[in-house]
Design an enzyme around this catalytic site. Structure first.
Site, short mmCIF file in Angstrom:
data_model
loop_
_atom_site.label_atom_id
_atom_site.label_comp_id
_atom_site.label_asym_id
_atom_site.label_seq_id
_atom_site.Cartn_x
_atom_site.Cartn_y
_atom_site.Cartn_z
N LYS A 231 55.26 63.07 19.27
CA LYS A 231 54.43 62.01 19.86
C LYS A 231 55.20 61.16 20.89
CE LYS A 231 51.39 61.71 15.78
NZ LYS A 231 50.77 60.79 14.78
N TYR B 40 41.53 64.14 17.83
CA TYR B 40 41.42 63.21 16.71
C TYR B 40 39.96 62.89 16.36
CZ TYR B 40 46.45 62.33 16.34
OH TYR B 40 47.79 62.45 16.10
N ASN C 13 54.37 57.18 14.74
CA ASN C 13 55.12 57.86 13.68
C ASN C 13 55.69 59.22 14.08
OD1 ASN C 13 52.74 59.24 13.65
ND2 ASN C 13 52.17 58.76 11.55
N HIS D 272 53.03 64.82 14.59
CA HIS D 272 51.80 65.26 13.93
C HIS D 272 52.05 66.65 13.36
CE1 HIS D 272 47.72 66.74 13.27
NE2 HIS D 272 48.12 67.84 13.87
N GLU E 269 43.66 73.70 15.92
CA GLU E 269 44.52 72.87 16.77
C GLU E 269 45.37 73.72 17.70
OE1 GLU E 269 44.70 69.32 13.38
OE2 GLU E 269 46.55 70.38 13.90
#
Ligand code: ATP
Ligand code: MG
Length: 140
Positions: A11, A51, A114, A117, A128
């Site tokens: 990320k 998302y 964080n 993913h 995905e």
């Protein structure tokens, strides 16, 4: 246990701190192989689609803002029981709850920022991976 594929994103909080190689070292040390990898700037449309399951959650807008705030590295990982193996090495969503040695314990800044993913099921992994990769860009 069978060889599986899972989908990973490094990320923006991690790419911004130049941690792509550090995260990849943890992934490879866990026995997972990086069989596809591309650095991209996600569009809002891509992030909203990715998302979509969280669109009713209060943090959805913040999450899309964050995921489009800088480059991400999208990856296909392969290995024994890869979906669970990667979730284990990522650590808990909130870094305050993450185990020692996990990517989120080592690098995550907060529950939102964080660092990584990872797909939560083999079925979602396939969906995905298809969103971001063609088979020609994966070599296992
Ligand atoms: P990911 O789907 O990114 O692998 P996860 O499965 O551990 O993480 P989810 O519950 O699916 O967590 O949430 C998706 C992402 O939304 C989280 O990784 C985090 O970036 C963000 N998020 C989750 N909960 C919160 C929250 N309470 N506040 C802000 N952002 C959050
Ligand atoms: Mg999730």
């Amino acid at each position: 246990m069978a060889i599986q594929r899972t989908f990973s994103i490094i990320k923006p909080d991690a790419t911004e701190r130049n941690l792509t190689g550090a995260v990849n070292a943890v992934i490879e040390k866990a026995g997972l192989r990086i069989i596809g990898q591309r650095r991209i700037q996600m569009t809002r449309a891509q992030a909203e689609r990715f998302y979509d399951v969280h669109k009713e959650r209060p943090f959805f807008g913040e999450l899309v803002d964050f995921m489009t705030s800088g480059p991400v590295v999208v990856q296909v990982l392969e290995g024994e029981n890869a979906v669970k193996a990667y979730r284990d090495v990522m650590g808990a969503t909130n870094p305050a709850d993450a185990e020692e040695g996990t990517i989120r314990k080592l690098y995550a800044k907060s529950i939102g920022e964080n660092s990584v993913h990872g797909s939560d099921s083999e079925e979602n992994a396939a969906i995905e991976i298809r969103q971001f990769f063609s088979e020609a860009d994966i070599a296992g």
